[in-house]
Scaffold this active site. Structure first.
Site, PDB file in Angstrom:
ATOM      1  N   GLY A 181     119.913 122.123  61.366  1.00  0.00           N
ATOM      2  CA  GLY A 181     118.856 123.076  61.046  1.00  0.00           C
ATOM      3  C   GLY A 181     117.438 122.796  61.514  1.00  0.00           C
ATOM      4  N   GLY A 183     116.270 122.547  64.601  1.00  0.00           N
ATOM      5  CA  GLY A 183     116.011 122.972  65.985  1.00  0.00           C
ATOM      6  C   GLY A 183     114.986 124.091  66.117  1.00  0.00           C
ATOM      7  N   CYS A 186     116.686 127.437  66.090  1.00  0.00           N
ATOM      8  CA  CYS A 186     117.792 127.451  65.142  1.00  0.00           C
ATOM      9  C   CYS A 186     117.386 128.246  63.913  1.00  0.00           C
ATOM     10  CB  CYS A 186     118.070 126.005  64.763  1.00  0.00           C
ATOM     11  SG  CYS A 186     119.039 125.811  63.307  1.00  0.00           S
TER      12      CYS A 186
END
Ligand code: 5GP
Length: 345
Positions: A181, A183, A186
């Site tokens: 999570g 990123g 993301c």
């Protein structure tokens, strides 16, 4: 239901405390590391910063540029066997020290991996990559790949907790990819509420991995060279970057021009853009967990590389680490409420 009350931290919650140092300049700092692996026999020496296996960053062009600096590229999984052949035929032999083949865990993935490894036995690194590394199926797949390829270096992920790092190392992985999570493109945390602040994930997972003789890659969440330094300071053996390597000449993604300014597209590997490109649209059973953005075009990646390596070298001088290997030992994080002076940003 249970709540863990001890606080978990991300890069933005800390700074690195300066320490007395005998180093005169950042030119005195070596960023090269040498690793022995838990299962694979042959070790590795290089600068442990890597491009993510996204089709926008894990390109052959990126690999060629980064290998010049002994840095690493996890090549994305969408190149054909023919494209691999053309690349390997033209590249220097040493390139295989600085690239990994990426694979998912489906049966078609396994077939393609086997074909690649049969045709190009010189390839040494296999990156088995799924969004959620917590499934039994994933562990079994890692075991299967280890049985078939006892000498290869196996990277497996992504996970964020110590017990799963241990399980994957025992299943045959050498290096565990850590991050759920964080990123830049993301949306997992937004869509699912699941995640783990990256710095605390690194600290927990590095401890678990190092205890067993494995390594970890911190994957995702670095926005600046300072964050890369914090990831190493927290115990990461390798740091993987997506967003920081996007928008360059060597990056994938479409080059677009708007009002005289150039941009490159950058998108998550489970974004609608990627799914439409590779699997004919978003599968009904899953939400798209990545976004698509336009990044100002930044030219060759060389300047960015200098910026990152220069930054990390400088961190090492601030804390008196002559080698990157010493950075974790010499790092004391301080928890902070502020980071940058944003007067002119
Ligand atoms: P960045 O360096 O851009 O912050 O993070 C890069 C990492 O983001 C990748 O290596 C990968 O682990 C993760 N990532 C890439 N695409 C997606 C996506 O579509 N969804 C999610 N959840 N993560 C992604």
């Amino acid at each position: 239901m249970r709540i863990e009350l001890d606080i978990k931290l991300g890069f933005k919650n800390v700074m690195i405390r300066p320490k007395r140092s005998t180093l005169k300049s950042r030119a005195d700092v070596s960023l090269e590391r040498t690793f022995k692996f838990l299962h694979a026999k042959k070790g590795w020496t290089g600068i442990p910063v890597m491009a993510a296996n996204m089709d926008t960053t894990g390109t052959f062009e990126m690999a060629t540029a980064l290998a010049e600096h002994k840095m690493f590229t996890a090549i994305h999984k969408h190149y054909s066997i023919e494209q691999w052949k053309a690349f390997l035929d033209a590249a220097e032999e040493s390139i295989t020290e600085h690239i990994a083949v990426s694979t998912g865990t489906g049966s078609a993935d396994m077939e393609k991996l086997n074909e690649l490894m049969n045709q190009f036995p010189q390839l040494r690194f296999i990156c088995i990559d799924v969004a959620n590394g917590y499934s039994e199926h994933f562990v079994k797949f890692v075991k299967k790949v280890r049985e078939k390829y006892p000498d290869k270096v196996i990277i497996a992920g992504n996970v964020v907790t110590g017990e799963m790092v241990e399980e994957l190392l025992l299943a045959g992985a050498d290096i565990i990819k850590v991050g759920i999570g964080p990123g830049s493109v993301c949306t997992t945390r937004l869509k699912t509420g699941v995640g783990f602040p990256q710095l605390s994930a690194i600290i927990e997972c590095a401890d678990a991995a190092h205890g067993l003789g494995g390594q970890i890659i911190s994957d995702g969440g670095c926005k600046s060279p300072g964050d890369v330094a914090k990831a190493f300071g927290g115990g990461a053996d390798f740091v993987m970057l997506g967003g920081m390597f996007s928008g360059h000449k060597e990056s994938g993604g479409e080059l677009v021009e708007e009002d005289g300014e150039k941009f490159k597209t950058f998108y998550g590997m489970s974004s609608e853009t990627a799914m439409e490109k590779y699997s004919g649209g978003v599968a009904e059973y899953r939400a798209s967990e990545g976004k698509t953005v336009k990044v100002p075009y930044r030219g060759p990646v060389e300047d960015t590389v200098q910026d990152i390596l220069g930054g990390v070298r400088s961190t090492c001088t601030y804390v008196g680490a002559k080698k990157l290997k010493e950075l974790t030992k010499r790092t004391t994080f301080i928890r902070v409420q502020e980071q940058l002076n944003e007067m002119f940003s």
